[in-house]
Design an enzyme around this catalytic site. Structure first.
Site, PDB file in Angstrom:
ATOM      1  CD  GLU A  27      25.178   5.620 -79.381  1.00  0.00           C
ATOM      2  OE1 GLU A  27      25.166   6.634 -78.657  1.00  0.00           O
ATOM      3  OE2 GLU A  27      25.866   4.607 -79.122  1.00  0.00           O
ATOM      4  CG  ASN A  72      27.166   7.617 -74.189  1.00  0.00           C
ATOM      5  OD1 ASN A  72      26.661   6.897 -73.330  1.00  0.00           O
ATOM      6  ND2 ASN A  72      28.467   7.720 -74.357  1.00  0.00           N
ATOM      7  CG  ASN A 172      23.113   4.357 -72.837  1.00  0.00           C
ATOM      8  OD1 ASN A 172      23.315   3.174 -73.077  1.00  0.00           O
ATOM      9  ND2 ASN A 172      24.087   5.258 -72.849  1.00  0.00           N
ATOM     10  CD  GLU A 173      27.178   3.277 -71.094  1.00  0.00           C
ATOM     11  OE1 GLU A 173      27.734   4.396 -71.204  1.00  0.00           O
ATOM     12  OE2 GLU A 173      27.642   2.254 -71.630  1.00  0.00           O
ATOM     13  CE1 TYR A 244      31.374  -1.860 -76.551  1.00  0.00           C
ATOM     14  CE2 TYR A 244      30.968  -0.631 -74.527  1.00  0.00           C
ATOM     15  CZ  TYR A 244      30.575  -1.012 -75.799  1.00  0.00           C
ATOM     16  OH  TYR A 244      29.389  -0.551 -76.311  1.00  0.00           O
ATOM     17  CD  GLU A 292      26.427   0.330 -74.991  1.00  0.00           C
ATOM     18  OE1 GLU A 292      27.668   0.553 -74.936  1.00  0.00           O
ATOM     19  OE2 GLU A 292      25.579   1.210 -74.828  1.00  0.00           O
TER      20      GLU A 292
END
Length: 499
Positions: A27, A72, A172-173, A244, A292
């Protein structure tokens, strides 16, 4: 000494392994790009400014696919700013990470770097501040042969042949309130579907990943996946998962049990995918892109003190210890145990930013988590056997009952090899493990790799890059068709068997 048994049957195959399960992620964040993979003023730079020392370590892991450019970052990104003559590229504010992006490195540079690394590209489109038209333009620029505005623009920029990117993330997210252009599930599902339809008309060969929940404990988890997939079941091929873990309470036994949570998370998402399939009377499975995953917590406090609106700060630079490597090994085993549905995985990230590889002006080195990732990516090829593990268990504070032994067995038919990946999470005792191999006549132990360290907090640094490294084990043997091995306490193990 505790004892455990691993049971396999050569005819009980869980799934072929999609090589993309061993992917990673770059990223535009911190020093992942600048000073990580690209640093023209470095003594390690090649003619294009790519760090050769980093490239060698990436190639050591045989990274099959790399997700780019976020994360992000992508939700506010104008890809056009990062192509064409560098002198004409504008610097922009990156709202996501509150830094300045120079755009010196962009799509075409990443395509060149990926070829040198031997990796495919998993490209993300901006569905935060942009939409259908911009996604169509980006795909046209990347994959259309020529004769159109965007494909001819690529040619003007010096790339006569298409990049032929086949795996695409639709944002993304988008469930996260922190995300630029955050949307409800219905809003996102609709724009993802409409964008995906246009992209597949332009290039029917591509595969699309819809955004799932940002992590398992999001308040909208479950409902988000069901609503999004209800909107775009016919269009997308995968739903994303992100997760995570961190040892914030310094409870190592509980931390190592995080793989139990990961296993349940995957099972829950699979159940939702199959619910939507049934609701739509569908024939295709929506599979999982776990794009991720990692340990991430060491750098949290340091990141609160960073200066904002600068370029390439030392951001998210976790220094990983030995227990982090053990959990990364267990997370890899968990994904392999779900290889029938987890087809893509991206260790986040690849260089400097929560990464297995670190760099400085004087070199690059392997963090502790590099080794289980490298072992799995290089040796875990072929098919996953349905692996039954009979292991003693313990009670983890957060995750409940957890096995001391995480294990999966992979068969590589081309090489006529079996590979056993295992983590002994017992912090106090070695463990004797047996595996019946009578169906694999004349197989013997070719190699036993062990990574063990008495200090769970030991780290690899630039000054001492080999503090935690694998060694050769000597106690694994096959006798009477049964493999017996003693896995040292708190250890990562790889056993390779062949005729």
């Amino acid at each position: 000494m505790k004892k455990a048994q691993v049971i396999i049957d050569k005819d009980f195959i869980l799934s072929d392994i999609d090589k993309r399960i061993y992917g990673s992620f770059i990223e535009h964040l911190g020093r992942a790009v600048y000073e990580g993979i690209y640093q023209p003023d470095s003594k390690f730079a090649d003619e294009q400014g790519f760090r050769k020392d980093t490239l060698e370590l990436v190639k050591e892991c045989h990274v099959p696919i790399v997700r780019y450019p976020g994360g992000n970052f992508v939700s506010g990104y104008h890809w056009e700013d990062g192509v064409g003559p560098k002198a004409q590229r504008p610097s922009q504010v990156d709202i996501a990470w509150q830094v300045i992006e120079s755009n010196e490195f962009g799509l075409n540079e990443f395509a060149d770097w990926s070829k040198k690394a031997g990796s495919d590209i998993m490209m993300a489109v901006n569905l935060g501040t942009r939409g259908i038209q911009e996604a169509k333009d980006l795909l046209e620029y990347c994959n259309f042969k020529g004769g159109t505005k965007m494909s001819d623009l690529r040619k003007e920029h010096g790339y006569a042949e298409p990049h032929n990117i086949k795996t695409w993330c639709l944002g993304n997210e988008m469930d996260g309130p922190w995300q630029i252009g955050h949307k409800t599930a219905a809003e996102y599902g609709r724009i993802a579907n409409e964008t995906g339809k246009v992209m597949k008309v332009l290039d029917p060969s591509i595969e699309l990943v819809a955004c799932g929940s940002s992590f398992s404990h999001m308040p909208t988890f479950g409902e988000w996946e069901a609503t999004v997939l209800d909107e775009c079941y016919d269009t997308v091929d995968y739903v994303s998962m992100h997760q995570y873990y961190g040892n914030r309470d310094n409870d190592s036994a509980n931390f190592l049990a995080s793989s139990v949570d990961m296993d349940q998370f995957i099972s829950n998402v699979v159940a939702i995918c199959d619910y939507v399939k049934g609701k739509h009377h569908g024939k295709k499975n929506i599979n999982i892109s776990f794009d991720e995953w990692n340990v991430w917590y060491h750098s949290n406090e340091a990141d609160t003190k960073l200066e904002k609106w600068v370029q390439k700060p030392h951001q998210l630079e976790d220094v990983y210890n030995f227990e982090d490597a053990l959990l990364v090994g267990s997370m890899l085993i968990t994904m392999l145990r779900h290889a029938d549905r987890v087809k893509i995985g991206c260790l986040a990230q690849l260089v400097n930013v929560i990464a297995p590889i670190m760099t400085s002006d004087t070199g690059a080195w392997r963090q502790t988590i590099f080794y289980p990732y490298m072992h799995a990516a290089t040796l875990g090829q072929g098919t996953v056997l349905n692996t039954i593990v009979k292991s003693p268990v313990y009670e983890a504070k957060q995750y409940g009952e957890a096995p001391y032994l995480d294990c999966v067995v992979v068969e590589n038919g081309e090489k006529e090899e079996l590979v056993v990946f295992a983590v002994n999470k017992d912090l106090e005792e070695d463990m004797e493990v047996t595996l019946d191999l009578r169906q694999y006549k004349d197989y013997i132990v070719k190699e036993h790799i062990v990574m063990q360290c008495d200090d769970l907090k030991a780290v690899n640094t630039e000054e001492n890059p080999d503090r935690v490294t694998p060694k050769t084990g000597s106690n694994a043997k096959v006798d009477g068709g049964v493999l017996t091995a003693v896995f040292e306490k708190k250890s990562w193990n790889v056993i390779r068997l062949a005729k």
